[in-house]
Write a protein that holds these residues in place. Sequence first.
Motif, PDB file in Angstrom:
ATOM      1  N   PRO A 193      -1.343   4.905  -7.475  1.00 25.58           N
ATOM      2  CA  PRO A 193      -0.048   4.544  -6.888  1.00 25.58           C
ATOM      3  C   PRO A 193       0.694   5.743  -6.312  1.00 25.58           C
ATOM      4  CG  PRO A 193       0.051   4.509  -9.293  1.00 25.58           C
ATOM      5  CD  PRO A 193      -1.382   4.712  -8.919  1.00 25.58           C
ATOM      6  N   ILE A 194       1.267   5.565  -5.126  1.00 23.72           N
ATOM      7  CA  ILE A 194       2.037   6.612  -4.445  1.00 23.72           C
ATOM      8  C   ILE A 194       3.298   5.958  -3.884  1.00 23.72           C
ATOM      9  CG2 ILE A 194       2.054   8.260  -2.525  1.00 23.72           C
ATOM     10  CD1 ILE A 194      -0.984   8.394  -2.671  1.00 23.72           C
ATOM     11  N   LYS A 195       4.426   6.632  -4.031  1.00 21.51           N
ATOM     12  CA  LYS A 195       5.680   6.068  -3.532  1.00 21.51           C
ATOM     13  C   LYS A 195       5.684   6.078  -2.000  1.00 21.51           C
ATOM     14  CE  LYS A 195      10.469   6.113  -4.881  1.00 21.51           C
ATOM     15  NZ  LYS A 195      11.447   6.906  -4.119  1.00 21.51           N
ATOM     16  N   LYS A 241       9.725   4.333  17.027  1.00 25.92           N
ATOM     17  CA  LYS A 241      10.728   5.413  16.982  1.00 25.92           C
ATOM     18  C   LYS A 241      10.407   6.412  15.877  1.00 25.92           C
ATOM     19  CE  LYS A 241      14.135   2.228  17.997  1.00 25.92           C
ATOM     20  NZ  LYS A 241      14.776   1.357  17.035  1.00 25.92           N
ATOM     21  N   ARG A 242       9.856   5.883  14.774  1.00 27.12           N
ATOM     22  CA  ARG A 242       9.560   6.769  13.643  1.00 27.12           C
ATOM     23  C   ARG A 242       8.261   7.535  13.857  1.00 27.12           C
ATOM     24  NH1 ARG A 242       9.168   3.187   8.863  1.00 27.12           N
ATOM     25  NH2 ARG A 242       9.920   1.417  10.040  1.00 27.12           N
ATOM     26  N   ILE A 243       7.297   6.926  14.556  1.00 27.71           N
ATOM     27  CA  ILE A 243       6.025   7.657  14.639  1.00 27.71           C
ATOM     28  C   ILE A 243       5.899   8.538  15.896  1.00 27.71           C
ATOM     29  CG2 ILE A 243       4.919   5.849  13.247  1.00 27.71           C
ATOM     30  CD1 ILE A 243       2.828   5.768  15.493  1.00 27.71           C
ATOM     31  N   VAL A 271      -3.470  -0.222   6.350  1.00 24.59           N
ATOM     32  CA  VAL A 271      -2.514  -1.277   6.685  1.00 24.59           C
ATOM     33  C   VAL A 271      -2.558  -2.361   5.613  1.00 24.59           C
ATOM     34  CG1 VAL A 271      -2.140  -3.151   8.325  1.00 24.59           C
ATOM     35  CG2 VAL A 271      -2.774  -0.888   9.170  1.00 24.59           C
ATOM     36  N   ALA A 272      -1.390  -2.794   5.175  1.00 23.12           N
ATOM     37  CA  ALA A 272      -1.329  -3.924   4.238  1.00 23.12           C
ATOM     38  C   ALA A 272       0.061  -4.524   4.290  1.00 23.12           C
ATOM     39  CB  ALA A 272      -1.631  -3.456   2.818  1.00 23.12           C
ATOM     40  N   PHE A 273       0.141  -5.806   3.969  1.00 22.36           N
ATOM     41  CA  PHE A 273       1.457  -6.436   3.884  1.00 22.36           C
ATOM     42  C   PHE A 273       1.394  -7.720   3.051  1.00 22.36           C
ATOM     43  CE2 PHE A 273       4.976  -9.160   5.150  1.00 22.36           C
ATOM     44  CZ  PHE A 273       6.034  -8.263   5.039  1.00 22.36           C
ATOM     45  N   GLY A 323      -1.618   2.629  10.547  1.00 21.42           N
ATOM     46  CA  GLY A 323      -0.827   2.508   9.317  1.00 21.42           C
ATOM     47  C   GLY A 323       0.053   3.686   8.973  1.00 21.42           C
ATOM     48  N   ILE A 324       0.387   4.538   9.975  1.00 18.01           N
ATOM     49  CA  ILE A 324       1.422   5.539   9.697  1.00 18.01           C
ATOM     50  C   ILE A 324       2.767   4.863   9.966  1.00 18.01           C
ATOM     51  CG2 ILE A 324       2.450   7.771  10.312  1.00 18.01           C
ATOM     52  CD1 ILE A 324      -0.251   8.751  11.191  1.00 18.01           C
ATOM     53  N   ALA A 325       3.586   4.728   8.928  1.00 17.25           N
ATOM     54  CA  ALA A 325       4.935   4.185   9.121  1.00 17.25           C
ATOM     55  C   ALA A 325       5.943   5.331   9.105  1.00 17.25           C
ATOM     56  CB  ALA A 325       5.252   3.170   8.032  1.00 17.25           C
TER      57      ALA A 325
END
Length: 253
Positions: A189-191, A45-47, A91-93, A12-14
């Motif tokens: 909550p965290i942005k 690509k981001r991780i 992870v969540a969606f 879950g690291i995006a």
Amino acid sequence: MLLQGKKALIFGIANERSIAYGIASQMKQQGARLAFSYAGEAIKKRIDPIGEELGADFLVQCDVTSDEDVTRCADTVRDHWGDIDILVHSVAFANRDDLKGRFIDTSRDGFLLAQNISAYSLVSLCKAFEPMMNQGGSVMAMTYYGSEKVITNYNVMGVAKATLEACVRYLAADLGEKGIRINALSAGPIKTLASSGISGFKTILHTIEERAPLHRNVTQNDVGKAALYLASDLSSGTTGEIIYVDSGYNIMG
Ligand code: 0WD
């Protein structure tokens, strides 16, 4: 060093804003060996750079809705490490349309999608990794207060988090037989990328500053530090619990 030499697999690291990033950096500082799982090529690509920055041993692709991916992911981890000590499920969606308006309008597909990615995935990952988890191992999942109280617009995700928390308790009963613990962190909550999908999220952040005992929003590092407690021997007697990292908001009437 709380986690010297412990092997931690993190889902879950995006990006750098992800809660899982805060957890990974804290674990790294405490001597853990890290591996990251990512959903698909777009995220890779981001991780990749994050893997380099935090010195991850390897990255492994896994869409948690695919049984094949989960099996392949477990095989890859076994090939690299042989065993693991820590599993982080972050992870969540849910569909954006289901994170606004009336909960009653949730479609069957939207409901099942949120449950599948955000809750069932914890069960399937525990099943796949149980055979290679060491005695004293620790699993943790991320949840939110919207599982117990109605938070405007959180809707289908609140119901998925209620499932997730119940899964933590049932999994704790199963995994306890092997000396493996599983708990959830209920973060304020965290942005992040995921929370930006929730309609009116800024209002939620503002409410915490106004009403929570600490009068500030929590950070990824606040959650990361609590994750160290759950991952390490410091929490050796704790399983099946939901631990709040929310500036105390949940205690307010
Ligand atoms: O306010 C918040 N941000 C809170 C988040 C408060 C309390 C709890 N949480 C929870 C979330 O519900 C989630 O369980 O913390 C966890 C992590 O969320 P996050 O750090 O806020 O969000 P983000 O950085 O977006 O990471 C979630 C990631 C996805 O990122 P994308 O790019 O899809 O937004 O979940 C992963 C993905 O990396 N993910 C998947 N991984 C594997 N297979 C899948 C999938 N099918 N779908 C999403």
